[in-house]
Scaffold this active site. Structure first.
Site, PDB file in Angstrom:
ATOM      1  N   HIS A 131       0.869  -1.185   0.000  1.00 49.38           N
ATOM      2  CA  HIS A 131       0.000   0.000   0.000  1.00 49.38           C
ATOM      3  C   HIS A 131       0.906   1.237   0.000  1.00 49.38           C
ATOM      4  O   HIS A 131       2.026   1.187   0.529  1.00 49.38           O
ATOM      5  CB  HIS A 131      -0.842  -0.049   1.276  1.00 49.38           C
ATOM      6  CG  HIS A 131      -1.906   0.996   1.401  1.00 49.38           C
ATOM      7  ND1 HIS A 131      -1.646   2.292   1.780  1.00 49.38           N
ATOM      8  CD2 HIS A 131      -3.246   0.933   1.214  1.00 49.38           C
ATOM      9  CE1 HIS A 131      -2.789   2.977   1.831  1.00 49.38           C
ATOM     10  NE2 HIS A 131      -3.773   2.170   1.494  1.00 49.38           N
ATOM     11  N   ASP A 208       3.143  -4.383   8.087  1.00 51.91           N
ATOM     12  CA  ASP A 208       1.921  -3.599   7.930  1.00 51.91           C
ATOM     13  C   ASP A 208       0.740  -4.570   8.041  1.00 51.91           C
ATOM     14  O   ASP A 208       0.443  -5.316   7.105  1.00 51.91           O
ATOM     15  CB  ASP A 208       1.967  -2.899   6.561  1.00 51.91           C
ATOM     16  CG  ASP A 208       0.630  -2.284   6.170  1.00 51.91           C
ATOM     17  OD1 ASP A 208      -0.363  -2.442   6.917  1.00 51.91           O
ATOM     18  OD2 ASP A 208       0.570  -1.656   5.097  1.00 51.91           O
ATOM     19  N   GLN A 211      -4.489  -5.093   6.878  1.00 50.95           N
ATOM     20  CA  GLN A 211      -5.474  -6.012   6.283  1.00 50.95           C
ATOM     21  C   GLN A 211      -5.423  -7.395   6.931  1.00 50.95           C
ATOM     22  O   GLN A 211      -6.148  -8.294   6.499  1.00 50.95           O
ATOM     23  CB  GLN A 211      -5.229  -6.153   4.774  1.00 50.95           C
ATOM     24  CG  GLN A 211      -5.421  -4.883   3.991  1.00 50.95           C
ATOM     25  CD  GLN A 211      -6.880  -4.428   3.938  1.00 50.95           C
ATOM     26  OE1 GLN A 211      -7.812  -5.205   4.161  1.00 50.95           O
ATOM     27  NE2 GLN A 211      -7.094  -3.161   3.636  1.00 50.95           N
ATOM     28  N   CYS A 372      -4.812   2.507  -3.601  1.00 52.04           N
ATOM     29  CA  CYS A 372      -3.561   3.023  -3.018  1.00 52.04           C
ATOM     30  C   CYS A 372      -2.422   2.031  -3.205  1.00 52.04           C
ATOM     31  O   CYS A 372      -1.592   1.825  -2.293  1.00 52.04           O
ATOM     32  CB  CYS A 372      -3.727   3.360  -1.535  1.00 52.04           C
ATOM     33  SG  CYS A 372      -4.927   4.642  -1.238  1.00 52.04           S
TER      34      CYS A 372
END
Ligand code: PLP
Length: 414
Positions: A131, A208, A211, A372
């Site tokens: 992202h 990250d 999600q 994104c």
């Protein structure tokens, strides 16, 4: 996503759907079919109530007052931190920093960890499916320090090339920053393997998890990463609140990022000393109500059970993949063997934005655009995709509604 079958008893969908008031809305005269959970999930009444109750009964500023309300607000805020700690299985609440969301968490690491450490020739490794929130902060710190970005390639399924990754790790690599789950493709990365390889070289790691946390149990200690980031609003919690987990030793060595109230111990014009962890990284009045309600969202998700969520969503993903694959002219973008519950797709001759608009007229909310993740779009040579992303409150009947609406869109546009 993998689930523990023993604890994968079926979900009580009717009850769960009643918990989310917005799901009973009509959109343009049709029942809402909300399939944009990857962008932001909906909130159960318990979360909405927690925020309301906080403002109606307990609000004052935290860590400052001796009066009752300030103490109540502080207890609720710190109680939420403890819930996050348990949720991630972090060793200590010192390792849980409240931020605005994943984006802010990664910027914090890039600036407070990266900027003082990186220099010319140093390398940061990311992957092709990141992202923008896990690309741009690293590009910025590269511009500031002279470090460079290395990007691990993906294949046509959207799987990250692990061998190529291993080949990129070397004496100049300082940080590996990777998604746990790709928002554009659904790929689940075997982050344990990626982190373990980086650690062998003494390289710092950031995952990250934006999600990932809504779909599977995450244990930062067994992952072994230095940093893990996620956003509350994708986890059925409020917007404007998120979490940066950082290993205590690593956070301890970092200077603060932003300066202001609450992050200091003493201030004079000559010298300022900084507060202990995690407050050193929480300058200014935080999103107290957001943190409290995030704690409630975590309680809610734990109550449903992450293993049951993972098992149910795996069934939804299989069903959606099968039904969408049968739509004439539709190509699924992202076919990794390990995927979270989302499907990106394109339809021959139909621009995803037109598709999104027609689906909206049918009450079906999907995301269309570059998500994104422009490098992913470039890789697959598409300007945009349509993306249906599922939560545990979605049903097979809603996937049927999506497929019917796609049929209608094809008739109109094809
Ligand atoms: N990382 C991933 C993989 C995402 O999907 C998103 C949001 O879609 C982000 C980071 C940024 O999250 P936020 O906008 O909540 O900061």
């Amino acid at each position: 996503m993998a689930a523990n079958p023993k604890s994968a008893a079926p979900l009580d969908l009717e009850r769960i759907r009643r918990d989310f008031p917005i799901l009973s809305r009509q959109i343009r005269g049709k029942p809402l079919v909300y399939l944009d959970n990857g962008a932001s999930a909906q909130r159960p009444s318990a979360v909405i109530e927690a925020e309301r109750e906080y403002y109606e009964r307990h609000h004052a500023n935290v860590h400052r007052g001796v009066h009752t309300l300030s103490q109540e607000a502080t207890d609720l805020f710190e109680g939420a931190r403890e819930k996050v700690r348990g949720f991630l299985n972090a060793a200590s609440t010192k390792e849980i920093v409240f931020v605005r969301g994943t984006t802010e968490a990664i910027n914090l690491v890039a600036q407070a960890w990266g900027r003082p450490r990186l220099g010319k020739g140093d390398e940061i490794v990311i992957t092709w499916l990141e992202h923008h929130a896990n690309i741009v902060p690293w590009q910025q710190v590269c511009e500031q320090t002279g470090a460079g970005l290395k990007v691990v390639p993906i294949d046509r399924r959207g799987v990250v090339d692990f061998d190529a990754y291993l080949g990129m790790l070397g004496p100049k690599t300082r940080m590996v920053a990777i998604a746990h789950v790709s928002n554009a493709l659904g790929t689940v990365l075997p982050v344990e393997k990626f982190v373990a390889a980086a650690r062998e070289h003494g390289i710092a790691t950031l995952v990250d998890g934006a999600q990932a946390v809504p779909h599977q149990r995450v244990d930062v200690r067994s992952l072994g990463c230095d940093f893990y980031a996620f956003s509350g609003h994708k986890l059925y919690g409020p917007t404007g609140i998120g979490v940066l987990y950082g290993r205590e030793e690593v956070l301890d060595e970092m200077p603060p990022w932003q300066g202001g109230g609450d992050m200091i111990l003493t201030v004079s014009f000559e010298r300022t000393t900084y507060n202990h962890l995690p407050y050193k990284f929480e300058a200014g009045t935080p999103n107290i109500a957001g943190a409290v309600a995030l704690g409630t969202a975590i309680d809610y998700v734990e109550g449903v059970g992450l293993d049951r969520i993972a098992a149910y969503e795996a069934g939804l993903l299989d069903y959606a993949t099968e039904r969408l694959s049968a739509v004439p002219g539709l190509t699924i973008v992202g076919t990794a063997p390990e995927k979270a519950s989302l499907v990106s797709f394109v339809i021959d001759g139909v621009h995803p934005h037109d598709l999104g608009t027609i689906l909206d007229a049918e009450g079906v909310a999907i995301r269309t655009g570059h998500h994104c993740a422009m490098p992913v779009m470039d890789f697959f040579e598409v300007p945009a995709t349509a993306r249906a992303s599922f939560a545990f409150y979605n049903t097979r009947a809603e996937i049927d509604a999506l497929v019917t609406a796609l049929g209608r869109a094809r008739e109109m546009l094809g």
